[in-house]
Design a protein around this motif. Structure first.
Motif, PDB file in Angstrom:
ATOM      1  N   ASN A 125       0.833  -1.288   0.089  1.00 36.97           N
ATOM      2  CA  ASN A 125       0.029   0.044   0.033  1.00 36.97           C
ATOM      3  C   ASN A 125       0.958   1.129   0.041  1.00 36.97           C
ATOM      4  OD1 ASN A 125      -2.908   0.904   0.134  1.00 36.97           O
ATOM      5  ND2 ASN A 125      -2.456   1.947   2.039  1.00 36.97           N
ATOM      6  N   CYS A 162      -4.076  -0.940   8.414  1.00 35.56           N
ATOM      7  CA  CYS A 162      -4.211   0.370   7.719  1.00 35.56           C
ATOM      8  C   CYS A 162      -5.477   1.431   8.005  1.00 35.56           C
ATOM      9  CB  CYS A 162      -4.258   0.041   6.312  1.00 35.56           C
ATOM     10  SG  CYS A 162      -4.331   1.573   5.162  1.00 35.56           S
ATOM     11  N   VAL A 163      -5.211   2.586   7.854  1.00 35.63           N
ATOM     12  CA  VAL A 163      -6.218   3.620   8.245  1.00 35.63           C
ATOM     13  C   VAL A 163      -7.337   3.272   7.364  1.00 35.63           C
ATOM     14  CG1 VAL A 163      -5.287   5.600   7.167  1.00 35.63           C
ATOM     15  CG2 VAL A 163      -6.630   5.840   9.098  1.00 35.63           C
ATOM     16  N   GLY A 194      -0.824   1.894  10.111  1.00 34.07           N
ATOM     17  CA  GLY A 194      -0.083   1.586   8.980  1.00 34.07           C
ATOM     18  C   GLY A 194       0.924   2.701   8.233  1.00 34.07           C
ATOM     19  N   TYR A 195       0.320   3.948   8.330  1.00 33.13           N
ATOM     20  CA  TYR A 195       1.093   5.072   7.779  1.00 33.13           C
ATOM     21  C   TYR A 195       2.431   5.466   8.482  1.00 33.13           C
ATOM     22  CZ  TYR A 195      -1.913   8.296  10.723  1.00 33.13           C
ATOM     23  OH  TYR A 195      -2.516   8.936  11.857  1.00 33.13           O
TER      24      TYR A 195
END
Ligand code: MTE
Ligand code: MO
Length: 250
Positions: A71, A125-126, A211-212
């Motif tokens: 991603n 992940c958002v 995740g970011y």
């Protein structure tokens, strides 16, 4: 009030019972004040200290996701990065600098020869997807200890090789997360060397956050005293450009 990193980390370690030998530092009367004063109080208080030091859940091998998607940037694609890929990262060096006593330039071989931790964790992940994967890497603490943080270091900034809209991706964490035992600079995933898509040659795993925060393609680790002087001032690419929170605890 001047608070040294040693007192802060000693206190944190003592509060969580992680470092038996250092736990007298936790009796320092200055310690409680650290948590309830200063511009960063809200950041530390978003979670109790004990909770911040707790381990993220680790899974069994049979619980690993058969597919772990990539991603965000999946290839920095710059000529410099491609040259590193072509030479299997032989000339790549991790810069470790900023508020450190001994700036480092570590080769991938040097990083891989340091003590490694393997952990099977869930990535959230958002954007609403999760995957369980196995990560192999050096605890960030060992790299920071080798560089020797100066007492005024407060945050660790990760500078990445990929550009989004012309600006390099970057992220930052505080020292609680930097010294968390599951915070690793990962060079491997699922028993293989990290692929380009997942952030080769080195990516951050910061298991208590979304995740970011897990910066891929890390080129430089910088210790700073203040995030407001870095880039857009909010501590990360998405924090600067959208409404993503700097502390993305899960
Ligand atoms: N350098 C860099 N790191 C990054 C990103 C990115 O675009 N560039 N995307 C982030 C996001 S939103 C997620 S969910 C994860 C995805 O990691 P993966 O590709 O290994 O699944 O990387 C994070 N780290
Ligand atoms: Mo994400």
């Amino acid at each position: 009030m001047i608070v040294t990193r040693r007192k802060l980390i000693g206190g944190i370690a003592a509060a969580s019972g992680l470092l038996g030998g250092c736990d007298r530092l936790g009796e320092n009367p200055a310690f409680p004040k650290i948590l309830f004063s200063g511009e960063d109080a809200h950041r530390f208080l978003q979670r109790s200290l004990t909770d911040r030091m707790a381990l993220a859940r680790e899974y069994r091998p049979d619980q690993m996701s058969p597919i772990f998607r990539t991603n965000g940037s999946t290839n920095p694609g710059t000529p410099e990065y491609q040259a590193h890929v072509d030479s299997a990262f032989a000339n790549w060096r991790l810069q470790v600098d900023g508020l450190v006593r001994h700036p480092l330039a570590l080769s991938l071989a040097q990083i891989r020869s340091m003590p490694a931790r393997t952990q099977i964790t869930r990535h959230d992940c958002v954007e609403g997807w999760s995957a369980i994967g196995k990560w192999h890497g050096v605890p960030l603490k060992l790299v920071l200890d080798q560089a020797g943080l100066r007492p005024n270091a407060r945050y660790i900034v990760f500078h990445c090789a990929d550009l989004i809209g012309g600006a390099p991706y970057y992220e930052s964490i505080d020292l609680v997360d930097a010294f968390h035992p599951q915070t690793i600079l990962a060079w491997g995933m699922n028993d293989h060397l990290l692929t380009v898509g997942h952030g080769a040659p080195l990516r951050l795993r910061i298991e208590r956050q979304l995740g970011y925060k897990h910066a891929k393609f890390v080129m430089r680790v910088e210790a700073v005293d203040d995030l407001r002087r870095i880039r857009g001032g909010k501590g990360g690419f998405w924090e600067d450009t959208t409404d993503y929170e700097w502390y993305a605890g899960i």
